[in-house]
Design an enzyme around this catalytic site. Structure first.
Site, PDB file in Angstrom:
ATOM      1  CE  LYS A  95      -3.892   1.986   2.620  1.00 58.37           C
ATOM      2  NZ  LYS A  95      -4.809   1.792   3.776  1.00 58.37           N
ATOM      3  CB  SER A 100      -8.289   3.565   3.056  1.00 59.16           C
ATOM      4  OG  SER A 100      -7.405   2.916   3.987  1.00 59.16           O
ATOM      5  CB  SER A 125      -8.722   0.469   5.873  1.00 53.50           C
ATOM      6  OG  SER A 125      -9.515   1.605   6.102  1.00 53.50           O
TER       7      SER A 125
END
Length: 482
Positions: A74, A149, A173
């Site tokens: 990420k 997210s 998330s």
């Protein structure tokens, strides 16, 4: 090769059935062929990946647990010499001069990074629509969101553009996008995985963790990244068990609680039915299913959306165009520079949360909002403590609905925030949780969440592993990406 789990890939690499270079090249070709549809990568690093794969091939059996296995990271984790944008214009030109501890540990384990994945800006969102680089799409239906997210990390694994990835979980998330994309996602106990080098959103809630196709893959990934880090004051100094070796423990006799508050109004009946079918599988393995109560669960969303914005308003104050981040062109004064740099550099959802947080922390409102939210947080933690006196794990749906359409909720932030209604309490309490695929509703994946007591990730991984030995929901792939 992309249909193999990372556990299978690691074994095949050790047996020299194929090389890491061949495996990485295979994924590079898949990303080049398919990612335009998904927008799951922000920064794609094929040249560095091939070089790392060649080094892994030289090491072979002498490498770590993930030697030669490709992964994605990420874009919230700092990576030495590679852009780390947090999907924000504010950090569009930021190249970190060091690696986050998670990245260092993955390198030590021999993993090969394919690049950095797309996300909601500064990890603020439940849909991965708020990225400066455009929305991420769900591989099961590209008109729908992958969740957020960590949507890019989840979508990349679901479409088999990477066999596993790393995300972060502040209010769900990792678990929410794992559920909406039909893969397995683990949020470890707060403090189990170092946050050093992870750009902070809400420091008392943020936790890095893995995505994989299976619970076994998550065990491999957690084995690589867990452990104490003296550079993170919130990192807990506890021994790391051998998660992979412990996967074959029987789950017979484990007590699993169903919170009555999570099976009421707002839950899609089809999802409730899939959860019931999953309970039946666990019962057949010898688990005892019993009702429990989490009486303050209904207060979690309200408490979270005071605490998280309060912490983000403080954490993001450093991005002012002077110390860090984007600076506007031709400012007319110091005030104009601050104002325009933050106005132009940050997106709408980030600004909304900074404003809410600054208000909650302001003189005269601190006791009414922030202090009260922290008291609710304590009540929620005590609810879970009481529950774990009765059961070994808590089971619920991960999300109240399946993946929704892009832009469907973007004008209604309250409805968007409710997407995390079953996951947020776990972050407030700092507990570990895992999301597993348990079926499909109209060709869209449905996820089940299991939560255990502090540092009992092994219980979750074992339950997931045993459940997945009995089912094949986790092996299903979106047809377009087979």
């Amino acid at each position: 090769m992309h249909k193999l789990t990372i556990a299978q890939q690691a074994k095949a690499l050790a047996a020299k059935e194929f090389s890491s270079e061949e495996l990485v090249n295979h994924y590079i070709q898949r990303i080049e062929a398919h990612d335009e549809q998904l927008n799951s990568f922000v920064t794609f690093t094929p040249e560095q990946a091939i070089e790392s794969a060649k080094q892994a091939d030289v090491r072979n059996e002498q490498g770590g647990i993930l030697n030669g296995v490709p992964i994605a990271i990420k874009d919230i984790f700092c990576t030495d010499g590679i852009k780390t944008s947090c999907a924000s214009r504010m950090l569009d030109n930021f190249v970190a001069p060091y690696d986050a501890t998670v990245v260092i540990k993955l390198n030590q384990a021999g993993a090969v990074s394919l690049g950095k994945t797309n996300m909601d800006e500064f990890a603020m969102g439940s849909s991965s629509e708020s990225s400066y680089y455009g929305a991420v799409k769900n591989p099961w239906d590209t008109e729908r969101v992958p969740g957020g997210s960590s949507g890019g990390s989840a979508a990349a694994v679901a479409a088999r553009l990477a066999p596993a990835s790393i995300g972060t979980d502040t209010g769900g998330s990792i678990r929410q996008p794992a559920a909406l994309c039909g893969i397995t996602g683990l949020k470890p106990t707060y403090g189990r995985v170092s946050r050093f080098g992870m750009i902070a959103y809400a420091s008392s809630l943020d936790q890095g963790g893995p995505f994989g196709v299976t619970s076994e893959d998550c065990a491999y990934m957690l084995q690589a990244i867990a452990g104490h880090d003296a550079r993170d004051s919130t990192s807990v100094d506890q021994p790391v068990p051998d998660y992979v070796a412990g996967l074959n423990q029987s789950v017979k006799g484990l007590r699993i609680g169903l919170p009555e508050e999570f099976f009421q109004e707002g839950l899609d009946p089809d999802i409730a039915e899939k959860i019931q079918q999953a309970c039946d599988v666990l019962k057949s393995l010898g688990c005892e299913i019993k009702p429990i109560s989490l009486p303050n669960a209904k207060l979690a969303i309200a408490a979270y959306y005071v605490i998280a914005p309060a912490e983000c308003s403080s954490n993001l104050s450093r991005f002012d165009g002077v110390r860090y981040g984007y600076r506007c062109e031709n400012p007319t004064s110091l005030e104009d520079m601050y104002l325009r740099s933050r106005s132009e550099g940050l997106g709408e959802e980030v600004k909304r949360r900074i404003m809410v947080g600054a208000y909650a922390l302001s003189a005269g409102y601190y006791d009414a909002y922030y202090l009260k939210a922290q008291k609710i947080r304590r009540l929620i933690s005590e609810d879970y403590r009481a529950a774990f006196n009765q059961v070994d794990a808590v089971l619920s749906p991960t999300t109240p609905t399946t993946a929704f359409k892009v832009n469907e909720k973007s004008d209604d932030p309250i409805t968007m925030y409710l997407s995390d209604i079953y996951t947020i309490g776990v972050n407030l309490a700092g507990l570990p949780g895992i999301s597993l695929p348990v079926g499909f509703q109209q060709n869209l994946p449905v996820g089940m969440q299991l939560v255990s007591n502090y540092f009992e990730e092994q219980t979750l991984l074992n339950l997931g592993y045993q459940y997945q030995l009995q089912t094949d929901h986790h092996l299903q792939m979106p047809k377009e990406f087979e």
